[in-house]
Design an enzyme around this catalytic site. Structure first.
Site, PDB file in Angstrom:
ATOM      1  NE  ARG A  13      41.343   8.410  34.168  1.00 40.80           N
ATOM      2  CZ  ARG A  13      40.148   7.897  34.431  1.00 40.80           C
ATOM      3  NH1 ARG A  13      39.251   8.599  35.086  1.00 40.80           N
ATOM      4  NH2 ARG A  13      39.814   6.686  34.043  1.00 40.80           N
TER       5      ARG A  13
ATOM      6  CG  HIS B  10      41.112   2.983  29.395  1.00 41.88           C
ATOM      7  ND1 HIS B  10      41.893   4.007  29.868  1.00 41.88           N
ATOM      8  CD2 HIS B  10      41.092   2.047  30.367  1.00 41.88           C
ATOM      9  CE1 HIS B  10      42.320   3.691  31.080  1.00 41.88           C
ATOM     10  NE2 HIS B  10      41.848   2.504  31.408  1.00 41.88           N
TER      11      HIS B  10
END
Ligand SMILES: Cc1cc2nc3c(=O)[nH]c(=O)nc-3n(C[C@H](O)[C@H](O)[C@H](O)COP(=O)(O)OP(=O)(O)OC[C@H]3O[C@@H](n4cnc5c(N)ncnc54)[C@H](O)[C@@H]3O)c2cc1C
Length: 592
Positions: free
Chosen positions: A261, A239
Site C-alpha cells: 500500500r 493487519h
C-alpha cells in the site's frame, strides 16, 4: 494414575521466540553457572512469530532521530494508553539491543552504501527507523540467536507444552510449571527459582489471523489461572491485508506486507471501485486500524469480492517493478495461485498482534514473586496500537532484561521452594479431563469460535454484539467441556493439543470481550460503533481483567499515569504532541 516426572532448574523459560532466547543468553551472561532450561511448544528456532518478522526492527539510530522521537511516536501511536515507563525502556533498550544483535550475535542487517544501517519507513513514524534484513528480518534474528543458544549449556525441552504455573506450598509465590511432553504425553513438573512467561500471546482465535499455528494464548490463560491480571486486552491489532486464499488452506490470513500500500497499491471492492478515499483522506496509506475498518465496512455492506474480501491491485505500478520490489510477496501469492504483480489478489483484515497481556514492570517482574514476563505475553508497552517494528524490539529488549533480572534476583537469594502438590495434581487432572468425555467435533467448535470473534469482537464492536459474544463463548466453553478426544493414547495426540488450544483461546477470548465492553470509547485498535469518540486524552484509562471464578472475570479501569509526558506536551523541542485522535481519524465516514 498418570505419573508426573520431576526435575529442577534455576531458570525455566517458557517459549523460544525473541523474548525467550534473549532471556537465556542474558541470564547466562550475568552468571554462566546458572542452570537454564527452555521449554517450548514447537521446535526451537522453527516456531513462534519472531521468526516470521518481515518488515523489521524499530530503533532510533540515524542522525536527526532520537529516542525521544521514537518514544513520542510510540505514545502517539498507542493513543496515550502505553505505560510510559515501559515505552521508555523499549526505545532506550532497542538502541543497545540492535548493537548487541549485530556485534555480539552476528545478525547482519541491510546497509547503506556508507556502511551505516539502512532504516526504512514504517507507518506512524516521524523518522525512517526500521532496521531490516530484506523482508525476512526475523529469520536472520532467530537463526543467529539459535546459534548462540546452542553453543551454551542450555537445557532444551522441545515440543513441551506448559499447561500450568504452580504456586509454592504456602501460596506466596511461584514454584515452577507443569508441562506436557507432547511427543509422549507424559507430564513433567519443573521446579524453578525463576520462571519466565514468554509464550508470545497470539490472537489465533479469530477467523483470519497471522501468528504461528502453535500459539494459542496459553501463557495468558496460565497467568489468569494463577490469579494475575491482564491489561489492555481489548486491543487486538488487525493487519488490513491478509491473504484470502480460500477455506482449507493455512495460507489464508498470512500477511501481504504494508509496503504494498505504501508503494501505491490500490484497494478495490467487489465492484472494482477504489474505496479508501471514501473513508480517509490518506486513502490506502491510512494507518492499519483505519484501513482495516474500511475494508470491514465494505465487506459488511456486501461490496466484497468473490470470497467476501476486497482486492489489492498493483499492476498499475508496472508488473516488472512489483516483481522486483516485492519478490517475497509475489512468490507467496504465486505459490497460492495468484498473480500479485499483474492481477488482483483478494485480501481481508487479519488478526495480527495483541497489545494486551500480563501486567509487568520495566524489570520484567510480575505481581507473583518468581514469575517474570516478556514479549507478546505482556501488556502495557504499546497501549492501543503497536507500531510496525516495535514488536520484535519489544520481545528482544524485554527478553534480555528479564534474563538479567532473573539472574540478579537469584543472586540476591531467590531460591527453589516446595510446590503446592495439590495444585500439581489438580492441573494434571484438568488437562486429562477431555479423555473422559465422548469424542466430538473440535473443528466445528474452533470454526464457531473463529467466526464469533470475527463477527462480534473484531474490527468493529458494540454492546449488543459483545452481549452475543458472551453467550456464544459460554456455550462454546460448555460444549468443549462435554467434548472428548476419542483416543486414550496421549503420545503425539494432536486432538488433545487442539482441545487444550481451544480451552486457552476461549478463556482469553472472554477477557478480550470483557475489556472491549468496559472501554466505552474508541482508541487505536478498539472501535466501538456505539462509542465512536476517543474520549478525553487527559482522562485516559486502561482496562484490567482478572479471573474471579471458574468462568467469571472482574474487569476494572485504571487511570494512565503520564509519568514522562502528558497529552498536549512533547519531549521534542519545538513540537507539540500529535493532536488527539478525533472521530475523523478513527471512524469510517462512508455509510454502511
Ligand atoms: C507474519 C508476522 C510478521 C511480523 N512482522 C513484524 C515486523 O516486521 N516487525 C515487528 O516488530 N514485529 C513483527 N511481528 C510481531 C513479532 O513477531 C512479535 O511481536 C514478536 O516476535 C513476539 O516475540 P515473542 O518472543 O513474544 O513470541 P514468539 O516469537 O511468538 O515466541 C513464542 C514462543 O512460545 C512458544 N509457546 C507457545 N505456547 C507455549 C506453551 N504453552 N508452552 C511452551 N511454549 C509455548 C512458541 O512455540 C514460541 O516458541 C510480526 C508477526 C507476524 C505474525
Amino acid at each position: 494414575m498418570t505419573t508426573i516426572e520431576r526435575q529442577s532448574t534455576d531458570i525455566l523459560i517458557l517459549g523460544a521466540g525473541g523474548a525467550g532466547l534473549l532471556a537465556a543468553l542474558h541470564a547466562l551472561r550475568a552468571n554462566p553457572d546458572l542452570d537454564v532450561t527452555i521449554a517450548v511448544k514447537g521446535l526451537m528456532g522453527k516456531c513462534g512469530c519472531t521468526r516470521m518478522v518481515q518488515g523489521g526492527y524499530n530503533v532510533a539510530l540515524a542522525e536527526g532521530d532520537s529516542i525521544e522521537r521514537h518514544f513520542m511516536d510510540t505514545i502517539a501511536g498507542g493513543k496515550w494508553l502505553p505505560n510510559q515507563d515501559l515505552a521508555w525502556a523499549l526505545v532506550n533498550g532497542a538502541v543497545e539491543r540492535i548493537v548487541e544483535l549485530e556485534n555480539r550475535y552476528g545478525c547482519f542487517f541491510d546497509r547503506n552504501p556508507d556502511g551505516t544501517l539502512h532504516q526504512k519507513a514504517f507507518a506512524g513514524q516521524s523518522f525512517d527507523r526500521t532496521v531490516h534484513k530484506g523482508d525476512l528480518t526475523g529469520i536472520e534474528i532467530i537463526n543467529r540467536l539459535m546459534e548462540q543458544v546452542l553453543a551454551q549449556p542450555v537445557r532444551r525441552l522441545e515440543e513441551h507444552r506448559a499447561v500450568a504455573l504452580i504456586p509454592s506450598s504456602d501460596g506466596t509465590r511461584i514454584a515452577g510449571a507443569l508441562l506436557i511432553d507432547m511427543r509422549t504425553g507424559d507430564f513433567h513438573f519443573v521446579q524453578a527459582k525463576a520462571v519466565l512467561l514468554a509464550t508470545g500471546g497470539g490472537p489465533t482465535m479469530y477467523l483470519y489471523h497471522t501468528p504461528s499455528g502453535e500459539k494459542s494464548c496459553d501463557g495468558m490463560a496460565m497467568a489468569l489461572r494463577a490469579g494475575l491480571a491482564l491489561r489492555d486486552m481489548e486491543m487486538v491489532q488487525f493487519h488490513p491485508t491478509g491473504l484470502l486464499a480460500g477455506t482449507d488452506t493455512r495460507m489464508t490470513g498470512t500477511v501481504l506486507e504494508e509496503g504494498l500500500r505504501g508503494a501505491g497499491g490500490y484497494l478495490l471492492n467487489g465492484a472494482g471501485e477504489r474505496f479508501m478515499f471514501d473513508y480517509h483522506p490518506h486513502g490506502e496509506r491510512a494507518t492499519r486500524d483505519i484501513v482495516s475498518r474500511a475494508i470491514f465496512s465494505e465487506m459488511r455492506a456486501g461490496r466484497g469480492g468473490e470470497n467476501g474480501g476486497v482486492y489489492i491491485s498493483m499492476a498499475h505500478l508496472g508488473p516488472d517493478n512489483v516483481a522486483r520490489d516485492f519478490k517475497g510477496m509475489v512468490k507467496r501469492c504465486a505459490d497460492c495461485g495468484f498473480d500479485l504483480a499483474g492481477g488482483l489478489v483478494e485480501v481481508v483484515p487479519t488478526a495480527h498482534y495483541m497489545m494486551g497481556g500480563m501486567i509487568f514492570e520495566p524489570g520484567c517482574r510480575t505481581a507473583l514473586e518468581g514469575l517474570y514476563g516478556a514479549g507478546e505475553d505482556t501488556g502495557g508497552v504499546h497501549g492501543a496500537n503497536r507500531l510496525g517494528g516495535n514488536g520484535v524490539a519489544n520481545s528482544t529488549v524485554f527478553g534480555g532484561v528479564a534474563g538479567a533480572t532473573m539472574a540478579g534476583d537469584i543472586a540476591a537469594g531467590l531460591d527453589l521452594v516446595a510446590p503446592d502438590e495439590a495444585a500439581i495434581i489438580e492441573a494434571r487432572d484438568a488437562v486429562l479431563a477431555p479423555f473422559g468425555q465422548p469424542a466430538g467435533d473440535l473443528n466445528a467448535l474452533r470454526e464457531r469460535l473463529a467466526r464469533l470473534m470475527w463477527d462480534e469482537v473484531g474490527i468493529t464492536r458494540d454492546a449488543e454484539g459483545l452481549g452475543r459474544a458472551f453467550s456464544g463463548l459460554d456455550q462454546l466453553d460448555g460444549e468443549l467441556r462435554r467434548t472428548g478426544i476419542g483416543d486414550s493414547d496421549r503420545a503425539f495426540n494432536l486432538t488433545w493439543q487442539d482441545w487444550l488450544n481451544l480451552e486457552s483461546q476461549i478463556m482469553v477470548a472472554r477477557t478480550i470481550a470483557k475489556a472491549a465492553l468496559a472501554r466505552d470509547n474508541s482508541r487505536g485498535a478498539h472501535y466501538r460503533s456505539d462509542f465512536p469518540e476517543p474520549g478525553d486524552l487527559a482522562q485516559s484509562f486502561f482496562t484490567t481483567v482478572r479471573r474471579s471464578g471458574e468462568n467469571d472475570f472482574d474487569v476494572a479501569t485504571e487511570p494512565v499515569a503520564f509519568t514522562i509526558v502528558s497529552p498536549g506536551e512533547s519531549l521534542i523541542e519545538g513540537e507539540a504532541a500529535a493532536p488527539p485522535a478525533g472521530p475523523g481519524a478513527t471512524q469510517p465516514t462512508r455509510p454502511t
